[in-house]
Scaffold this motif. Structure first.
Motif, PDB file in Angstrom:
ATOM      1  N   LEU A   1      -1.751  -7.953   7.014  1.00 16.67           N
ATOM      2  CA  LEU A   1      -2.973  -7.198   7.022  1.00 16.67           C
ATOM      3  C   LEU A   1      -2.960  -6.112   8.174  1.00 16.67           C
ATOM      4  CD1 LEU A   1      -5.136 -10.421   6.641  1.00 16.67           C
ATOM      5  CD2 LEU A   1      -4.984  -8.420   4.956  1.00 16.67           C
ATOM      6  N   SER A   2      -2.076  -6.258   9.067  1.00 13.69           N
ATOM      7  CA  SER A   2      -2.136  -5.182  10.244  1.00 13.69           C
ATOM      8  C   SER A   2      -1.475  -3.748   9.636  1.00 13.69           C
ATOM      9  CB  SER A   2      -1.127  -5.628  11.282  1.00 13.69           C
ATOM     10  OG  SER A   2       0.235  -5.777  10.816  1.00 13.69           O
ATOM     11  N   LEU A   3      -0.950  -3.846   8.517  1.00 20.81           N
ATOM     12  CA  LEU A   3      -0.500  -2.564   7.881  1.00 20.81           C
ATOM     13  C   LEU A   3      -1.557  -2.272   6.759  1.00 20.81           C
ATOM     14  CD1 LEU A   3       3.280  -3.736   6.930  1.00 20.81           C
ATOM     15  CD2 LEU A   3       2.270  -2.185   8.865  1.00 20.81           C
ATOM     16  N   ASN A   4      -1.910  -3.232   5.926  1.00 24.79           N
ATOM     17  CA  ASN A   4      -3.055  -2.747   4.908  1.00 24.79           C
ATOM     18  C   ASN A   4      -4.195  -3.906   4.907  1.00 24.79           C
ATOM     19  OD1 ASN A   4      -4.337  -2.395   2.605  1.00 24.79           O
ATOM     20  ND2 ASN A   4      -2.854  -1.851   1.283  1.00 24.79           N
ATOM     21  N   PRO A   5      -5.386  -3.553   5.644  1.00 28.89           N
ATOM     22  CA  PRO A   5      -6.104  -4.407   5.891  1.00 28.89           C
ATOM     23  C   PRO A   5      -6.947  -5.129   4.590  1.00 28.89           C
ATOM     24  CG  PRO A   5      -6.974  -2.115   6.316  1.00 28.89           C
ATOM     25  CD  PRO A   5      -5.530  -2.041   6.071  1.00 28.89           C
ATOM     26  N   ALA A   6      -6.650  -4.389   3.439  1.00 30.58           N
ATOM     27  CA  ALA A   6      -7.154  -4.955   2.176  1.00 30.58           C
ATOM     28  C   ALA A   6      -6.383  -5.924   1.793  1.00 30.58           C
ATOM     29  CB  ALA A   6      -7.328  -3.746   1.223  1.00 30.58           C
ATOM     30  N   GLY A   7      -5.276  -6.181   1.979  1.00 30.54           N
ATOM     31  CA  GLY A   7      -4.340  -7.038   1.802  1.00 30.54           C
ATOM     32  C   GLY A   7      -3.625  -6.720   0.291  1.00 30.54           C
ATOM     33  N   ARG A   8      -3.420  -5.685   0.230  1.00 25.44           N
ATOM     34  CA  ARG A   8      -2.819  -5.071  -1.213  1.00 25.44           C
ATOM     35  C   ARG A   8      -1.597  -4.048  -0.968  1.00 25.44           C
ATOM     36  NH1 ARG A   8      -8.055  -2.429  -3.735  1.00 25.44           N
ATOM     37  NH2 ARG A   8      -6.547  -2.272  -5.622  1.00 25.44           N
ATOM     38  N   VAL A   9      -0.699  -3.985  -1.874  1.00 25.93           N
ATOM     39  CA  VAL A   9       0.254  -2.896  -1.894  1.00 25.93           C
ATOM     40  C   VAL A   9      -0.463  -1.550  -2.459  1.00 25.93           C
ATOM     41  CG1 VAL A   9       2.148  -4.501  -1.442  1.00 25.93           C
ATOM     42  CG2 VAL A   9       1.306  -3.993  -3.882  1.00 25.93           C
ATOM     43  N   PRO A  10       0.274  -0.411  -2.326  1.00 29.33           N
ATOM     44  CA  PRO A  10       1.219  -0.377  -1.371  1.00 29.33           C
ATOM     45  C   PRO A  10       0.736  -0.157  -0.056  1.00 29.33           C
ATOM     46  CG  PRO A  10       0.806   1.909  -2.155  1.00 29.33           C
ATOM     47  CD  PRO A  10      -0.063   0.664  -2.977  1.00 29.33           C
ATOM     48  N   ALA A  11       1.845  -0.279   0.971  1.00 30.03           N
ATOM     49  CA  ALA A  11       1.853   0.294   2.210  1.00 30.03           C
ATOM     50  C   ALA A  11       2.976   1.032   2.762  1.00 30.03           C
ATOM     51  CB  ALA A  11       1.405  -1.019   3.442  1.00 30.03           C
ATOM     52  N   LEU A  12       2.714   2.209   3.296  1.00 31.38           N
ATOM     53  CA  LEU A  12       4.045   2.924   3.616  1.00 31.38           C
ATOM     54  C   LEU A  12       4.074   3.332   5.140  1.00 31.38           C
ATOM     55  CD1 LEU A  12       6.227   4.854   2.182  1.00 31.38           C
ATOM     56  CD2 LEU A  12       4.848   6.762   2.786  1.00 31.38           C
ATOM     57  N   GLU A  13       5.189   2.664   5.763  1.00 29.66           N
ATOM     58  CA  GLU A  13       5.404   3.185   7.112  1.00 29.66           C
ATOM     59  C   GLU A  13       6.254   4.315   7.246  1.00 29.66           C
ATOM     60  OE1 GLU A  13       6.456  -0.468   9.566  1.00 29.66           O
ATOM     61  OE2 GLU A  13       6.710  -1.360   7.705  1.00 29.66           O
ATOM     62  N   ILE A  14       5.671   5.328   7.961  1.00 30.61           N
ATOM     63  CA  ILE A  14       6.498   6.546   8.012  1.00 30.61           C
ATOM     64  C   ILE A  14       6.575   7.379   9.259  1.00 30.61           C
ATOM     65  CG2 ILE A  14       4.375   7.644   6.564  1.00 30.61           C
ATOM     66  CD1 ILE A  14       6.506   9.798   5.474  1.00 30.61           C
ATOM     67  N   GLU A  15       7.456   7.469   9.978  1.00 31.24           N
ATOM     68  CA  GLU A  15       7.359   8.102  11.340  1.00 31.24           C
ATOM     69  C   GLU A  15       6.287   7.603  12.087  1.00 31.24           C
ATOM     70  OE1 GLU A  15       7.459  12.221  10.351  1.00 31.24           O
ATOM     71  OE2 GLU A  15       9.078  12.133   9.023  1.00 31.24           O
ATOM     72  N   GLY A  16       6.238   6.231  12.413  1.00 30.57           N
ATOM     73  CA  GLY A  16       5.075   5.769  13.244  1.00 30.57           C
ATOM     74  C   GLY A  16       3.761   5.427  12.616  1.00 30.57           C
ATOM     75  N   ASP A  17       3.471   5.991  11.550  1.00 28.25           N
ATOM     76  CA  ASP A  17       2.098   6.022  10.954  1.00 28.25           C
ATOM     77  C   ASP A  17       2.402   4.801   9.644  1.00 28.25           C
ATOM     78  OD1 ASP A  17       0.681   7.886  12.539  1.00 28.25           O
ATOM     79  OD2 ASP A  17       1.710   9.525  11.483  1.00 28.25           O
ATOM     80  N   VAL A  18       0.989   4.518   9.293  1.00 31.76           N
ATOM     81  CA  VAL A  18       1.149   3.625   8.193  1.00 31.76           C
ATOM     82  C   VAL A  18      -0.115   4.196   7.135  1.00 31.76           C
ATOM     83  CG1 VAL A  18       0.375   1.337   7.225  1.00 31.76           C
ATOM     84  CG2 VAL A  18       1.401   1.604   9.476  1.00 31.76           C
ATOM     85  N   VAL A  19       0.455   4.387   5.844  1.00 31.80           N
ATOM     86  CA  VAL A  19      -0.484   4.908   4.861  1.00 31.80           C
ATOM     87  C   VAL A  19      -0.592   3.842   3.898  1.00 31.80           C
ATOM     88  CG1 VAL A  19      -1.196   6.960   3.427  1.00 31.80           C
ATOM     89  CG2 VAL A  19       0.240   7.262   5.609  1.00 31.80           C
ATOM     90  N   PHE A  20      -1.874   3.704   3.538  1.00 33.73           N
ATOM     91  CA  PHE A  20      -2.125   2.420   2.345  1.00 33.73           C
ATOM     92  C   PHE A  20      -2.827   2.874   1.372  1.00 33.73           C
ATOM     93  CE2 PHE A  20      -4.992   1.486   5.851  1.00 33.73           C
ATOM     94  CZ  PHE A  20      -6.188   1.385   5.373  1.00 33.73           C
ATOM     95  N   GLU A  21      -2.964   3.968   0.868  1.00 39.66           N
ATOM     96  CA  GLU A  21      -3.679   4.295  -0.321  1.00 39.66           C
ATOM     97  C   GLU A  21      -2.720   5.253  -1.351  1.00 39.66           C
ATOM     98  OE1 GLU A  21      -6.320   3.692  -2.101  1.00 39.66           O
ATOM     99  OE2 GLU A  21      -7.069   2.076  -0.509  1.00 39.66           O
ATOM    100  N   SER A  22      -2.470   4.757  -2.434  1.00 44.67           N
ATOM    101  CA  SER A  22      -1.407   5.388  -3.412  1.00 44.67           C
ATOM    102  C   SER A  22      -1.395   6.881  -3.514  1.00 44.67           C
ATOM    103  CB  SER A  22      -1.181   4.584  -4.477  1.00 44.67           C
ATOM    104  OG  SER A  22      -2.330   4.795  -5.247  1.00 44.67           O
ATOM    105  N   GLY A  23      -2.792   7.369  -3.496  1.00 45.77           N
ATOM    106  CA  GLY A  23      -3.011   8.640  -3.708  1.00 45.77           C
ATOM    107  C   GLY A  23      -2.531   9.513  -2.176  1.00 45.77           C
TER     108      GLY A  23
END
Length: 222
Positions: free
Chosen positions: A43-65
Protein backbone atom coordinates in the motif's frame (compact mmCIF):
# COMPACT_ATOMS: atom_id res chain seq x y z
CA UNK A 1 16.15 1.26 -11.90
CA UNK A 2 12.72 0.22 -13.13
CA UNK A 3 10.57 -2.27 -11.22
CA UNK A 4 7.04 -3.23 -12.25
CA UNK A 5 4.64 -4.77 -9.74
CA UNK A 6 2.41 -7.13 -11.67
CA UNK A 7 -0.37 -9.72 -11.38
CA UNK A 8 -1.01 -12.06 -14.30
CA UNK A 9 -4.02 -11.21 -16.50
CA UNK A 10 -4.66 -7.78 -14.98
CA UNK A 11 -4.20 -4.17 -16.09
CA UNK A 12 -0.51 -4.34 -15.18
CA UNK A 13 -0.03 -6.52 -18.27
CA UNK A 14 -0.53 -3.27 -20.20
CA UNK A 15 2.60 -1.81 -18.62
CA UNK A 16 4.52 -5.08 -18.98
CA UNK A 17 3.75 -5.27 -22.70
CA UNK A 18 4.91 -1.68 -23.15
CA UNK A 19 8.15 -2.27 -21.23
CA UNK A 20 8.85 -5.30 -23.41
CA UNK A 21 8.11 -3.35 -26.58
CA UNK A 22 10.47 -0.60 -25.41
CA UNK A 23 13.13 -3.26 -24.80
CA UNK A 24 14.05 -1.66 -21.48
CA UNK A 25 15.85 -3.37 -18.62
CA UNK A 26 13.48 -3.79 -15.70
CA UNK A 27 12.73 -5.98 -12.72
CA UNK A 28 9.38 -7.76 -12.60
CA UNK A 29 7.81 -8.30 -9.19
CA UNK A 30 4.92 -10.74 -9.54
CA UNK A 31 2.22 -10.71 -6.88
CA UNK A 32 -0.62 -13.18 -6.32
CA UNK A 33 -4.05 -11.78 -7.01
CA UNK A 34 -5.13 -11.83 -3.39
CA UNK A 35 -5.22 -9.86 -0.13
CA UNK A 36 -1.43 -9.54 -0.06
CA UNK A 37 -1.91 -6.45 -2.22
CA UNK A 38 -3.44 -4.86 0.90
CA UNK A 39 -0.25 -5.28 2.93
CA UNK A 40 1.20 -2.06 4.40
CA UNK A 41 4.34 -2.57 2.33
CA UNK A 42 2.47 -2.73 -0.95
CA UNK A 43 0.00 0.00 0.00
CA UNK A 44 2.99 2.32 0.37
CA UNK A 45 3.47 1.87 -3.39
CA UNK A 46 -0.16 1.82 -4.52
CA UNK A 47 -2.60 3.09 -1.89
CA UNK A 48 -5.51 1.48 -3.75
CA UNK A 49 -3.99 -1.98 -3.26
CA UNK A 50 -4.02 -2.74 -6.98
CA UNK A 51 -1.58 -3.28 -9.81
CA UNK A 52 0.30 -1.87 -11.60
CA UNK A 53 2.81 0.06 -9.57
CA UNK A 54 5.94 1.18 -11.35
CA UNK A 55 9.05 2.16 -9.42
CA UNK A 56 11.20 4.31 -11.69
CA UNK A 57 14.21 6.40 -10.78
CA UNK A 58 13.04 7.02 -7.23
CA UNK A 59 9.41 7.72 -8.13
CA UNK A 60 6.34 5.48 -8.00
CA UNK A 61 3.57 5.69 -10.62
CA UNK A 62 0.47 3.57 -10.07
CA UNK A 63 -2.01 4.37 -12.85
CA UNK A 64 -1.53 2.43 -16.08
CA UNK A 65 -2.37 5.39 -18.33
CA UNK A 66 0.12 7.59 -16.48
CA UNK A 67 2.74 4.83 -16.74
CA UNK A 68 2.18 4.67 -20.48
CA UNK A 69 2.53 8.43 -20.91
CA UNK A 70 5.65 8.61 -18.73
CA UNK A 71 7.47 5.70 -20.38
CA UNK A 72 6.70 6.96 -23.87
CA UNK A 73 7.75 10.53 -23.07
CA UNK A 74 11.07 9.35 -21.66
CA UNK A 75 11.91 6.46 -23.95
CA UNK A 76 9.90 6.60 -27.19
CA UNK A 77 8.19 9.96 -27.78
CA UNK A 78 7.86 9.43 -31.53
CA UNK A 79 7.65 5.65 -32.11
CA UNK A 80 5.34 4.40 -29.35
CA UNK A 81 4.29 7.82 -28.10
CA UNK A 82 3.31 10.92 -30.01
CA UNK A 83 4.88 14.23 -29.08
CA UNK A 84 2.64 17.27 -28.40
CA UNK A 85 3.28 18.70 -31.88
CA UNK A 86 2.31 15.48 -33.67
CA UNK A 87 -1.06 15.66 -35.50
CA UNK A 88 -1.90 12.24 -34.04
CA UNK A 89 -1.32 13.34 -30.43
CA UNK A 90 -5.02 13.94 -29.60
CA UNK A 91 -5.99 10.53 -31.01
CA UNK A 92 -3.06 8.91 -29.18
CA UNK A 93 -4.22 10.31 -25.85
CA UNK A 94 -7.83 9.37 -26.55
CA UNK A 95 -7.10 5.72 -27.27
CA UNK A 96 -4.47 5.28 -24.56
CA UNK A 97 -7.09 6.31 -22.01
CA UNK A 98 -10.02 4.59 -23.74
CA UNK A 99 -8.33 1.36 -22.66
CA UNK A 100 -9.46 2.10 -19.12
CA UNK A 101 -13.07 2.50 -20.27
CA UNK A 102 -12.89 -1.01 -21.71
CA UNK A 103 -11.13 -2.37 -18.63
CA UNK A 104 -13.64 -1.05 -16.11
CA UNK A 105 -16.41 -3.09 -17.73
CA UNK A 106 -14.17 -6.17 -17.88
CA UNK A 107 -13.33 -5.68 -14.21
CA UNK A 108 -17.03 -5.60 -13.31
CA UNK A 109 -17.59 -8.83 -15.22
CA UNK A 110 -14.49 -10.43 -13.70
CA UNK A 111 -15.92 -9.67 -10.28
CA UNK A 112 -19.30 -11.13 -11.19
CA UNK A 113 -18.00 -14.30 -12.83
CA UNK A 114 -14.85 -15.00 -10.83
CA UNK A 115 -14.31 -12.97 -7.67
CA UNK A 116 -17.74 -13.55 -6.09
CA UNK A 117 -17.69 -16.93 -4.40
CA UNK A 118 -21.43 -17.49 -3.93
CA UNK A 119 -24.00 -17.66 -6.75
CA UNK A 120 -26.44 -15.68 -4.60
CA UNK A 121 -24.05 -12.72 -4.84
CA UNK A 122 -24.05 -12.69 -8.64
CA UNK A 123 -26.42 -10.57 -10.73
CA UNK A 124 -27.55 -11.62 -14.23
CA UNK A 125 -28.69 -8.03 -14.78
CA UNK A 126 -25.25 -6.61 -14.01
CA UNK A 127 -23.64 -9.23 -16.24
CA UNK A 128 -25.92 -8.40 -19.17
CA UNK A 129 -25.47 -4.64 -18.75
CA UNK A 130 -21.69 -4.82 -18.49
CA UNK A 131 -21.40 -7.23 -21.44
CA UNK A 132 -23.56 -4.84 -23.49
CA UNK A 133 -21.32 -1.93 -22.49
CA UNK A 134 -18.27 -3.91 -23.54
CA UNK A 135 -19.97 -4.57 -26.85
CA UNK A 136 -20.39 -0.81 -27.31
CA UNK A 137 -16.68 -0.37 -26.64
CA UNK A 138 -15.91 -3.00 -29.28
CA UNK A 139 -18.19 -1.12 -31.69
CA UNK A 140 -16.15 2.04 -31.09
CA UNK A 141 -12.89 0.24 -31.86
CA UNK A 142 -14.45 -1.44 -34.90
CA UNK A 143 -15.61 1.95 -36.17
CA UNK A 144 -12.16 3.44 -35.76
CA UNK A 145 -10.48 0.56 -37.59
CA UNK A 146 -13.10 0.73 -40.36
CA UNK A 147 -12.32 4.39 -41.10
CA UNK A 148 -11.53 4.56 -44.84
CA UNK A 149 -7.90 5.70 -44.81
CA UNK A 150 -4.91 4.15 -46.52
CA UNK A 151 -3.19 1.40 -44.52
CA UNK A 152 -5.55 1.44 -41.54
CA UNK A 153 -3.72 -1.34 -39.73
CA UNK A 154 -3.59 0.37 -36.33
CA UNK A 155 -5.58 2.83 -34.25
CA UNK A 156 -3.49 5.79 -35.39
CA UNK A 157 -3.04 6.87 -38.98
CA UNK A 158 0.70 7.16 -38.36
CA UNK A 159 1.09 3.52 -37.36
CA UNK A 160 1.60 1.24 -34.37
CA UNK A 161 1.88 2.93 -30.99
CA UNK A 162 1.32 2.50 -27.28
CA UNK A 163 -2.36 3.19 -28.00
CA UNK A 164 -2.56 -0.21 -29.68
CA UNK A 165 -0.83 -1.80 -26.69
CA UNK A 166 -3.18 -0.15 -24.19
CA UNK A 167 -6.39 -0.98 -26.04
CA UNK A 168 -5.05 -4.36 -27.15
CA UNK A 169 -4.43 -5.43 -23.57
CA UNK A 170 -7.91 -4.25 -22.59
CA UNK A 171 -9.36 -6.37 -25.39
CA UNK A 172 -7.24 -9.32 -24.22
CA UNK A 173 -9.24 -9.23 -20.98
CA UNK A 174 -12.59 -8.24 -22.50
CA UNK A 175 -12.64 -11.07 -25.02
CA UNK A 176 -13.41 -13.43 -22.12
CA UNK A 177 -16.88 -11.84 -22.00
CA UNK A 178 -17.67 -10.57 -25.53
CA UNK A 179 -16.71 -12.54 -28.62
CA UNK A 180 -14.64 -10.88 -31.32
CA UNK A 181 -16.32 -12.63 -34.27
CA UNK A 182 -18.96 -9.91 -34.64
CA UNK A 183 -16.21 -7.30 -35.08
CA UNK A 184 -14.10 -8.37 -38.08
CA UNK A 185 -11.79 -5.34 -38.25
CA UNK A 186 -11.17 -5.46 -34.51
CA UNK A 187 -10.44 -9.20 -34.73
CA UNK A 188 -7.92 -8.72 -37.55
CA UNK A 189 -6.24 -5.85 -35.67
CA UNK A 190 -6.10 -7.90 -32.46
CA UNK A 191 -4.48 -10.81 -34.31
CA UNK A 192 -2.00 -8.39 -35.88
CA UNK A 193 -0.84 -6.73 -32.68
CA UNK A 194 -0.71 -9.93 -30.64
CA UNK A 195 1.73 -11.46 -33.12
CA UNK A 196 4.39 -9.10 -31.72
CA UNK A 197 7.09 -10.76 -29.59
CA UNK A 198 6.52 -8.13 -26.89
CA UNK A 199 2.97 -9.41 -26.42
CA UNK A 200 4.06 -13.03 -26.14
CA UNK A 201 6.67 -12.01 -23.56
CA UNK A 202 3.93 -10.43 -21.45
CA UNK A 203 1.72 -13.51 -21.20
CA UNK A 204 1.64 -15.63 -18.04
CA UNK A 205 4.31 -18.32 -18.18
CA UNK A 206 3.35 -21.97 -18.43
CA UNK A 207 2.13 -23.26 -15.10
CA UNK A 208 1.26 -19.84 -13.70
CA UNK A 209 -1.88 -19.41 -11.62
CA UNK A 210 -4.40 -17.80 -13.96
CA UNK A 211 -7.21 -15.41 -13.15
CA UNK A 212 -9.36 -16.63 -16.05
CA UNK A 213 -9.90 -20.38 -15.93
CA UNK A 214 -12.06 -20.41 -19.09
CA UNK A 215 -11.63 -18.93 -22.54
CA UNK A 216 -15.14 -17.45 -22.41
CA UNK A 217 -17.72 -16.73 -19.71
CA UNK A 218 -21.37 -16.83 -20.72
CA UNK A 219 -23.86 -14.58 -18.95
CA UNK A 220 -24.99 -16.42 -15.84
CA UNK A 221 -28.77 -16.75 -15.61
CA UNK A 222 -29.09 -17.85 -12.00
Amino acid sequence: MIRLHHCHETRSMRSLWLLNELDLEFELQIHPFDKSLRSPEYLSLNPAGRVPALEIEGDVVFESGAITELLCERHSPDRLGRNPQDPDRPDWLTWVHFAETVSQHSAALTQQHIALYDDAMRSPIVMKLEAARLGKCFEAIEGRLSTPVENRDYLLTSGFSAADISVGQAVYMARHFVRLEAFPELAKWYDRITERPSFAASLPPEGAELLYKRDFYEVWNG
